[in-house]
Design a protein around this motif. Sequence first.
Motif, PDB file in Angstrom:
ATOM      1  N   SER A  52       1.488   2.493  -3.437  1.00  0.00           N
ATOM      2  CA  SER A  52       0.346   3.193  -4.033  1.00  0.00           C
ATOM      3  C   SER A  52       0.194   4.589  -3.445  1.00  0.00           C
ATOM      4  O   SER A  52      -0.115   5.550  -4.159  1.00  0.00           O
ATOM      5  N   GLU A  53       0.423   4.708  -2.136  1.00  0.00           N
ATOM      6  CA  GLU A  53       0.350   6.028  -1.505  1.00  0.00           C
ATOM      7  C   GLU A  53       1.457   6.934  -2.028  1.00  0.00           C
ATOM      8  O   GLU A  53       1.246   8.127  -2.277  1.00  0.00           O
ATOM      9  N   SER A  54       2.646   6.354  -2.204  1.00  0.00           N
ATOM     10  CA  SER A  54       3.767   7.118  -2.748  1.00  0.00           C
ATOM     11  C   SER A  54       3.478   7.552  -4.183  1.00  0.00           C
ATOM     12  O   SER A  54       3.803   8.681  -4.588  1.00  0.00           O
ATOM     13  N   ASN A  70      -6.542  10.005  -2.088  1.00  0.00           N
ATOM     14  CA  ASN A  70      -5.134  10.208  -1.734  1.00  0.00           C
ATOM     15  C   ASN A  70      -4.479  11.216  -2.677  1.00  0.00           C
ATOM     16  O   ASN A  70      -3.644  12.022  -2.262  1.00  0.00           O
ATOM     17  N   CYS A 126       0.513   8.162  -5.477  1.00  0.00           N
ATOM     18  CA  CYS A 126      -0.451   9.269  -5.419  1.00  0.00           C
ATOM     19  C   CYS A 126       0.243  10.580  -5.078  1.00  0.00           C
ATOM     20  O   CYS A 126      -0.074  11.633  -5.642  1.00  0.00           O
ATOM     21  N   SER A 127       1.196  10.510  -4.155  1.00  0.00           N
ATOM     22  CA  SER A 127       1.938  11.706  -3.774  1.00  0.00           C
ATOM     23  C   SER A 127       2.768  12.222  -4.946  1.00  0.00           C
ATOM     24  O   SER A 127       2.835  13.429  -5.203  1.00  0.00           O
ATOM     25  N   ASN A 166      -5.806   0.384  -5.273  1.00  0.00           N
ATOM     26  CA  ASN A 166      -5.182   0.853  -4.034  1.00  0.00           C
ATOM     27  C   ASN A 166      -4.863   2.347  -4.093  1.00  0.00           C
ATOM     28  O   ASN A 166      -4.938   3.046  -3.079  1.00  0.00           O
ATOM     29  N   ALA A 167      -4.459   2.821  -5.246  1.00  0.00           N
ATOM     30  CA  ALA A 167      -4.142   4.248  -5.411  1.00  0.00           C
ATOM     31  C   ALA A 167      -5.458   5.015  -5.520  1.00  0.00           C
ATOM     32  O   ALA A 167      -5.962   5.285  -6.611  1.00  0.00           O
ATOM     33  N   ARG A 190       0.835  -1.203   0.000  1.00  0.00           N
ATOM     34  CA  ARG A 190       0.000   0.000   0.000  1.00  0.00           C
ATOM     35  C   ARG A 190       0.871   1.255   0.000  1.00  0.00           C
ATOM     36  O   ARG A 190       0.502   2.284  -0.557  1.00  0.00           O
TER      37      ARG A 190
END
Length: 437
Positions: free
Chosen positions: A106-108, A139, A110-111, A134-135, A103
Amino acid sequence: YHRADGGVGTANYWLVIPMVFCENRNVEVLKSALLKALGYQTTRDYVVDTEALVKQYKNGATAKELLDSSLIRTPEEIKQNRTFPNVDGIKFLTHEGGCGGFRLDSESLCSLLAGYVTNPNVAGATILSLGCQNAEVRNLTEGIKQRDPNFSKPLYILEQQKSASERHFIEEAVKKTFLGLIEANKTERSPAPLNHLVLGLECGGSDGFSGISANPALGYASDLLVALGATTMLSEFPELNGVEQELINRCVSEPVAHKFAHLMNTYSATAVALGSAFANNPSPGNIKDGLITDAMKSAGAAKKGGTSPITEVLDYTEKTTKKGLNLLCTPGNDVESTTGLAGSGCNIIAFTTGLGTPTGNPVAPVLKISSNNALSEKMKDIIDFNTGTIITGEDTIETMGAALLDYIIEVASGKKIPAAVRLGQDDFIPWKRGISL
């Protein structure tokens, strides 16, 4: 290109971004629907206007009239004939992430994508989401808001799982992108002071000359820009291994120094835990050309950062907020690094090379700097600026650094087009934080 948040772009692009690899095919459909129709489908410095022949033929032109027709269009003619002449291009950021795996990745992602949407070279974006990945879109929007609380660029987010059909989904994406381009075209290039430049400092395909010609010349140009109130950004942390103390000594405060040491130590420990090490960073090409160890490579690579104080240390995808020399944690992998530089706010990237590499970036113009005369002659199609005359004694680091700064300003002002832009080298590889060296 002045933006509402105070940033200034050296280019004016529209982005089409998939939130997940499942949408890559739809992105390709949009690409085929938009580029040629709007006048962007060329990776050459001229185009052959076959459509002009077709029109003349349909209007009853004779064979002689067809043969006498002028079909070659210059770069300026190409730009003026575009539907949206103030928009430099539509860029499509396909990738292999967004679902599966960690995860954190995916968060990275989005960032990183939020960094691209808010980059000053970007006028707006069309986002394609499947819906269940997940993305998550939230986010992305949160990342955009963190970087720009008053974000006002055109942003269209479409979710395929809420669409009536794939055809409706594509049709809506094309229409909204077209509306966004109308808005983007209203922004025109206008003068701006040099302190709005955010210059990425990158190297790849380094040779034994890189650390004594191209890199220190770029470092001198970086120092000049910092003195003028601009921002420069040095990345590729595995290639700073062995020169940590020198960089720590240049940090403006203990918290900045501690953050750099922490990121370096964490990255190094992760590499070791996965059976690798920073010592494995030099490529076969580096070693063959004299950069035998990581320490030797790092000693030359760090010279791209000149001698300026280090005002800020950024983790991957963090946005630059302080003028001066920044350090950005990225891999030594050329494309992962340039991808990260643009995601953290760079509006132009200077890329030194001794062996030659065709790397570019979708939103930040990448200009290639040769460390030696032989490369400049051999790969003149991808090299923009040569510092080899430092090696032959015709120039000094200072004179070449000043000339390089002039060239950077011309590129930033739209007066020169780097080879990577002209050739459509739009490399985009997000860093999966598991490990990458």
